[in-house]
Write a protein that holds these residues in place. Structure first.
Motif, PDB file in Angstrom:
ATOM      1  N   SER A 206     -14.353  10.711   0.146  1.00  0.00           N
ATOM      2  CA  SER A 206     -13.177  11.406   0.682  1.00  0.00           C
ATOM      3  C   SER A 206     -13.443  12.882   0.945  1.00  0.00           C
ATOM      4  CB  SER A 206     -12.001  11.258  -0.290  1.00  0.00           C
ATOM      5  OG  SER A 206     -12.347  11.794  -1.558  1.00  0.00           O
ATOM      6  N   GLU A 207     -14.350  13.510   0.170  1.00  0.00           N
ATOM      7  CA  GLU A 207     -14.601  14.934   0.340  1.00  0.00           C
ATOM      8  C   GLU A 207     -16.084  15.271   0.470  1.00  0.00           C
ATOM      9  OE1 GLU A 207     -12.346  17.116   0.816  1.00  0.00           O
ATOM     10  OE2 GLU A 207     -10.628  15.809   0.423  1.00  0.00           O
ATOM     11  N   SER A 208     -16.956  14.296   0.579  1.00  0.00           N
ATOM     12  CA  SER A 208     -18.397  14.571   0.649  1.00  0.00           C
ATOM     13  C   SER A 208     -19.128  13.384   1.241  1.00  0.00           C
ATOM     14  CB  SER A 208     -18.957  14.905  -0.741  1.00  0.00           C
ATOM     15  OG  SER A 208     -18.864  13.775  -1.595  1.00  0.00           O
TER      16      SER A 208
ATOM     17  N   LEU B  11     -21.500  18.578   0.661  1.00  0.00           N
ATOM     18  CA  LEU B  11     -20.129  18.861   0.282  1.00  0.00           C
ATOM     19  C   LEU B  11     -19.306  19.254   1.515  1.00  0.00           C
ATOM     20  CD1 LEU B  11     -20.794  20.905  -2.984  1.00  0.00           C
ATOM     21  CD2 LEU B  11     -20.182  18.482  -2.795  1.00  0.00           C
ATOM     22  N   HIS B  12     -17.998  19.063   1.349  1.00  0.00           N
ATOM     23  CA  HIS B  12     -17.027  19.453   2.388  1.00  0.00           C
ATOM     24  C   HIS B  12     -17.313  18.733   3.715  1.00  0.00           C
ATOM     25  CE1 HIS B  12     -16.004  22.461  -0.546  1.00  0.00           C
ATOM     26  NE2 HIS B  12     -17.197  23.030  -0.437  1.00  0.00           N
ATOM     27  N   GLN B  13     -17.797  17.531   3.615  1.00  0.00           N
ATOM     28  CA  GLN B  13     -17.998  16.674   4.788  1.00  0.00           C
ATOM     29  C   GLN B  13     -17.250  15.360   4.540  1.00  0.00           C
ATOM     30  OE1 GLN B  13     -19.374  17.248   7.627  1.00  0.00           O
ATOM     31  NE2 GLN B  13     -20.729  19.015   7.338  1.00  0.00           N
ATOM     32  N   ARG B  14     -16.497  14.950   5.530  1.00  0.00           N
ATOM     33  CA  ARG B  14     -15.738  13.701   5.408  1.00  0.00           C
ATOM     34  C   ARG B  14     -15.948  12.865   6.656  1.00  0.00           C
ATOM     35  NH1 ARG B  14      -9.205  12.883   4.304  1.00  0.00           N
ATOM     36  NH2 ARG B  14      -9.304  10.596   4.107  1.00  0.00           N
TER      37      ARG B  14
END
Length: 553
Positions: A493-495, A513-516
């Motif tokens: 959901s967030e990585s 990180l911070h990839q969806r």
């Protein structure tokens, strides 16, 4: 004097009797007459004496235990005459006294050897049981501490075993000395070798070798477990590199890469972006190299692209009309050369999970539990001919060889060969939402409301895993690195995490990180020299992202 016979000792006469006071013949010099050795006609030495006495036989024991005795060469011809002079009753009594200690010793030694062997086996079984129990209790300890505990336990067991062995051997040796007291000394003054002592020494050596071997096996087993539990996973600084972003309105599905074209399904059209091996600039997809097939009066749901021989590709689009719930199919038999599709209307009220067109027959797998088959007639039109009812909702389907692998909502797996439906004897607690073919095996993604498990279905229909069990995975893709390592791309959901497979387990090697990403597809472009470029295409909120696979530095 302990003489048992009045006959004078021949060796005392010659001055070399070895028995001394223990000799059973008389050393009384008053009865000794002159004794001469003369040769007979055959040249053999004989005794010539006035009194008719003969010396009693003397046997020298060679070897040990129950070895056969050897008769002194000076007494071979005297034995018969001596037996005639000794009283018959004395001879019988002498033989009984000689035979009784021997039989007693052999019988008791055999019994003690059997008892001792059984005791040693019991101690060895107890020793192994203690080792196994200690191993289970200490399996979470550090290797150094475990080896120290094993060494201390071996020392204690060895001391305990040695004390028991010494006590048992003390009784045996005392009995042996009683049985052999007064018997012949054998060769020289050293006496006969104690066979019990030698046998106990051999058993001690065998026991020590057994303990050493078991300790070595234990150490090797501990080392293997430590190595297995301490798998060193090499982290990588970068695996995927973001090379391009592109906003696509009403993006529904990434249909896949075929024939140098990447298919992107939108709400009322499908776009094909040509991606050749060599490109000018850094952009992967170019609007100038795009082909679009649109149907403005239809609402597209999903697309299936299937490759055939001679570079022919079948495109099947599932759609429904506005304000209708019936699912329909639009079929392009050769999408890159045919612009006029065939429409099959009102196939199902539920979503069509998978389609397959082959040899003039179209198989549709629907969530209503029906497998519908359409056959091509003489003019090329597809008409319904028959169906199979699996009586369960189908969640995911994939073609594996000549069979279809079906994942049910109930967690069951089935194989369908076109006529017969066969259940795979394994019941999952989660439903199968995605299947990926990996050479001779299939990767199964199983989901429930909160978590995901990933299994492997082998070629022999064996379920392996789970190789992953944890946080819910939204989308999954599998691609080989340039070093031929299998990379599992997991979208959360967030990585986005990249895992590698080691001994049927997934281990993370990189985290973005911070990839969806809500869906993913791989792209592999190969030129005529078999050089391959690798990409991952993902989508989230109508934004398409293209990542290149980075070689390991």
């Amino acid at each position: 004097m302990n003489a048992k016979f009045d006959a004078p000792c021949r060796f005392y006469i010659q001055g070399n009797c070895r028995e001394g006071d223990q000799c059973k013949y008389s050393h009384d010099s008053s009865n000794i007459e002159k004794v001469n050795l003369v040769r007979d006609e055959k040249g053999k030495l004989n005794l010539k004496k006035n009194n008719d006495y003969q010396t009693q036989e003397r046997k020298f024991v060679r070897g040990r235990g129950r070895g056969r005795a050897q008769i002194d060469r000076y007494q071979e011809e005297e034995q018969t005459k001596d037996n005639n002079k000794i009283d018959k009753s004395d001879r019988i009594d002498l033989k009984q006294r000689q035979q009784q200690p021997k039989n007693s010793y052999e019988q008791k030694s055999g019994q003690r050897f059997g008892q001792q062997k059984e005791a040693n086996e019991n101690r060895q079984i107890k020793y192994k049981r203690d080792q196994n129990q200690d191993q289970q209790e200490n399996q979470n300890q550090q290797p150094v501490q475990r080896e120290k505990n094993i060494q201390e336990r071996n020392n204690v067991n060895s001391e305990r075993w040695q004390r028991n062995q010494d006590n048992d051997n003390g009784d045996d040796q005392q009995q042996f000395r009683q049985n052999t007291r007064g018997r012949g000394r054998g060769r020289g003054r050293g006496g006969r070798e104690n066979t019990f002592t030698k046998r106990d020494h051999i058993q001690d050596e065998e026991k020590e070798r057994t303990n050493q071997s078991e300790q070595q096996i234990e150490t090797v087993s501990i080392t293997k477990k430590v190595k297995k539990n301490e798998i060193q996973v090499k982290k990588r600084h970068q695996v995927l590199n973001l090379v391009q972003k592109k906003n696509i309105a009403n993006l529904i599905q990434i249909a896949g890469y075929h024939f140098q074209f990447l298919g992107i399904l939108r709400a009322d059209a499908i776009d094909f972006y040509q991606i050749p091996f060599k490109r000018n600039g850094n952009e992967i997809i170019d609007e100038e190299k795009k082909v679009t097939i649109s149907q403005t009066d239809k609402q597209f749901i999903s697309a299936f692209i299937q490759e055939h021989p001679n570079n022919e590709y079948t495109l099947i689009i599932q759609f429904q009309k506005e304000e209708e719930s019936f699912k329909n199919l639009m079929v392009f038999h050769n999408v890159f050369h045919q612009q006029c599709p065939q429409i099959i209307s009102d196939i199902s009220m539920k979503e069509i999970v998978y389609t397959n067109f082959e040899d003039g027959q179209l198989y549709t797998f629907c969530k209503d539990g029906l497998i519908r088959i359409f056959t091509q007639n003489d003019i090329g039109q597809l008409r319904y001919t028959q169906h199979y009812n699996v009586e369960q909702s189908m969640e995911s389907v994939i073609k594996v060889g000549s069979n279809f692998l079906i994942g049910m909502r109930s967690g069951q797996l089935y194989l369908f060969n076109g006529k017969i439906l066969t259940e795979i004897p394994y019941k999952f607690t989660q439903k199968c939402t995605q299947m990926i073919i990996d050479f001779n095996r299939v990767i199964l993604k199983m989901d429930d409301d909160i978590q995901t498990s990933i299994y492997i279905l082998s070629q022999n229909l064996e379920i392996i895993g789970p190789i992953y069990n944890g946080e819910k995975v939204i989308c999954l893709e599998l691609i080989k690195s340039y070093e031929s390592d299998k990379l599992f791309i997991l979208g959360f959901s967030e990585s986005v995490e990249i895992h590698t497979e080691i001994e049927n387990k997934l281990y993370p090697i990189n985290v973005m990180l911070h990839q969806r990403l809500m869906q993913m597809k791989k792209i592999e472009i190969t030129n005529e020299n078999m050089v391959t470029q690798k990409f991952i295409v993902g989508e989230c909120n109508e934004e398409m992202k293209i990542f290149s696979v980075v070689p390991e530095q």
